[in-house]
Scaffold this motif. Sequence first.
Motif, short mmCIF file in Angstrom:
data_model
loop_
_atom_site.label_atom_id
_atom_site.label_comp_id
_atom_site.label_asym_id
_atom_site.label_seq_id
_atom_site.Cartn_x
_atom_site.Cartn_y
_atom_site.Cartn_z
N GLU A 167 63.95 63.06 42.53
CA GLU A 167 63.07 63.86 43.36
C GLU A 167 61.67 63.24 43.43
N GLY A 168 61.19 63.10 44.66
CA GLY A 168 59.84 62.63 44.88
C GLY A 168 59.65 61.13 44.86
N LEU A 169 60.72 60.36 44.58
CA LEU A 169 60.58 58.90 44.48
C LEU A 169 61.00 58.21 45.77
N ASP A 170 60.08 57.46 46.34
CA ASP A 170 60.36 56.57 47.45
C ASP A 170 60.28 55.16 46.89
N MET A 171 61.44 54.52 46.72
CA MET A 171 61.49 53.24 46.01
C MET A 171 60.64 52.18 46.70
N LYS A 172 60.72 52.09 48.01
CA LYS A 172 59.95 51.06 48.72
C LYS A 172 58.46 51.26 48.54
N LYS A 173 58.01 52.51 48.60
CA LYS A 173 56.58 52.77 48.42
C LYS A 173 56.15 52.47 46.99
N ALA A 174 57.00 52.82 46.05
CA ALA A 174 56.63 52.60 44.65
C ALA A 174 56.56 51.12 44.29
N VAL A 175 57.46 50.33 44.88
CA VAL A 175 57.55 48.92 44.47
C VAL A 175 56.68 48.02 45.34
N TYR A 176 56.70 48.22 46.66
CA TYR A 176 56.07 47.25 47.56
C TYR A 176 54.73 47.69 48.17
N SER A 177 54.56 48.97 48.41
CA SER A 177 53.33 49.43 49.06
C SER A 177 52.05 49.10 48.29
N PRO A 178 52.10 48.98 46.95
CA PRO A 178 50.86 48.64 46.24
C PRO A 178 50.22 47.34 46.69
N VAL A 179 50.96 46.43 47.32
CA VAL A 179 50.32 45.20 47.79
C VAL A 179 49.22 45.52 48.79
N GLU A 180 49.41 46.57 49.58
CA GLU A 180 48.38 46.98 50.53
C GLU A 180 47.17 47.56 49.81
N SER A 181 47.44 48.36 48.78
CA SER A 181 46.34 48.98 48.05
C SER A 181 45.56 47.96 47.24
N ILE A 182 46.24 46.92 46.77
CA ILE A 182 45.53 45.84 46.08
C ILE A 182 44.66 45.09 47.07
N ASN A 183 45.16 44.89 48.27
CA ASN A 183 44.38 44.21 49.31
C ASN A 183 43.10 44.98 49.63
N THR A 184 43.20 46.31 49.69
CA THR A 184 42.04 47.12 50.05
C THR A 184 41.16 47.47 48.85
N GLY A 185 41.61 47.14 47.66
CA GLY A 185 40.82 47.42 46.47
C GLY A 185 41.07 48.78 45.86
N GLU A 186 42.03 49.54 46.39
CA GLU A 186 42.33 50.87 45.87
C GLU A 186 43.16 50.83 44.60
N MET A 187 43.86 49.72 44.37
CA MET A 187 44.65 49.55 43.16
C MET A 187 44.39 48.17 42.58
N THR A 188 44.68 48.04 41.29
CA THR A 188 44.63 46.74 40.62
C THR A 188 46.06 46.35 40.24
N VAL A 189 46.22 45.13 39.79
CA VAL A 189 47.54 44.69 39.32
C VAL A 189 47.96 45.52 38.11
N ASP A 190 47.00 45.90 37.28
CA ASP A 190 47.33 46.77 36.13
C ASP A 190 47.90 48.10 36.61
N ASP A 191 47.29 48.65 37.66
CA ASP A 191 47.80 49.91 38.22
C ASP A 191 49.23 49.73 38.74
N TRP A 192 49.45 48.62 39.41
CA TRP A 192 50.78 48.32 39.97
C TRP A 192 51.80 48.21 38.83
N GLN A 193 51.43 47.48 37.79
CA GLN A 193 52.33 47.32 36.65
C GLN A 193 52.68 48.68 36.04
N LYS A 194 51.69 49.51 35.85
CA LYS A 194 51.93 50.84 35.27
C LYS A 194 52.88 51.65 36.15
#
Length: 465
Positions: free
Chosen positions: A424-451
């Motif tokens: 419930e609530g898990l979108d695999m593509k968003k969880a795994v791949y969408s962070p590349v966009e947030s890293i690009n915009t500065g909203e996430m770090t690689v540490d956040d992605w790893q977590k």
Amino acid sequence: MKRRVVKRLLALSLVSAMTVTGLAACGGDSSSGSGDTGSEADGSGDGQVLKVAAFEGGNGTQIWEDIKTAFEEENEGVTVELEMSSQLDQDLTKEIRNGEVPDVVYYNLGQESGFTETMLKEKAVADISDVFDDELKGKLIDGILEGTDAQPYGDGSIYLAPIFYTPTGFWYNKNLIGEGKKYELPTTWDEFFALGDQAKEDGIALFTFPQSGYFDATMYSMLEQAGGIDFYNAALTYDENTWTSDEGRKVLDTLGKLVTPDYTQADTVANANADGGFKINQQNVIDGKALFMPNGNWVIGEMAASTPDDYEWGMMPAPKWEGDTTQAVYTFTEQMWIPADAENIDLAKEFVKFMYSDTVVDILLNNTTTNKETGETTAAPIVAPVKGAAEKLPEGTTKDCYEASTADDVVAVTGKWATTQPIEGLDMKKAVYSPVESINTGEMTVDDWQKQLVETWEKCAAALE
């Protein structure tokens, strides 16, 4: 028998409805079933009707008409009843509810509907391991039956027949990059980023991506590159150390650097989230605004209308790290399968085996498509995973990319994240791949992605059957 399938499809409909409201699974699961066998295994099947349901996509319909005719000619007395639809998942859901079960289905893993994954979860797909005897296995390219695309349970049993394959990699403008061109073709990540620094001085970005989901093939290949095939297979089944290991972190750090504004074209994320914007990102490679992007050879036809006549595509594997002796290439496959409750399972297995015959190999290689707007017919060869098939391709980009994937220093990998029970609530593509966009915009770090990935892998591991 058919009552069982109706129950399964009712469950499928429920899962689909829940998916719309936020229910998702991780990858692809499967199961066996016996089912009635209404014909003899020798394929003679006098008076038999074989029901084949095929997804109508970019490959067109003529190849299936040709395959139907060829199978009927080689199996006297057999009639192939061909159903083609661009919304096959919806049509089959209704038909199977009414007790109309096809004998063979061509519908891939990874589609938005999750139809094949759900059929696998519901134990509604037959074990077809016996189709792939030693003789047939010897005809197929190495490794094509080893991944979760063919063995979704990872238990050695084959449920999905990989009938077409496409190597993927980093696609680039061959007019700009290569021997004697403006830029040299890199092979390592150090060389790749150095090229990015060089191109930046010329006002050109190193990288773009059509949409974040295109990082799937890149991530798969990099996981193998970083840790080898055992590490890769463990990652597909949510090994708890995948992302905390040195190998997993190396993948994340490298991708995290690649998608920063230092190397990724400025409008990439905005375009990736706009209607049709993925084509703008792809056009930026053609126009020389970005040098590389992850893709497959379908991009040639996808961008044909806006590609200059003198333009030349190139494809290379994702770069390797210093000291690596091989490069990994991820290969997409398209799958055919047999419903567990098909009435003609033995004859259906003969049809699956026929898909690897010389007859079908040639039908696929001679495929053409017709532009609906212009009426222009162009060659659109499809390659079966049969040894020597790609060698028959005409000289050019498509043949080059297949040859690049079969070189002696290249490791081909297949498979997808293993399917789990719905989470419930898990979108695999968003969880795994969408962070590349947030890293690009500065909203996430690689540490956040790893977590986030560590948490996702914990959920998925707990939901494995």
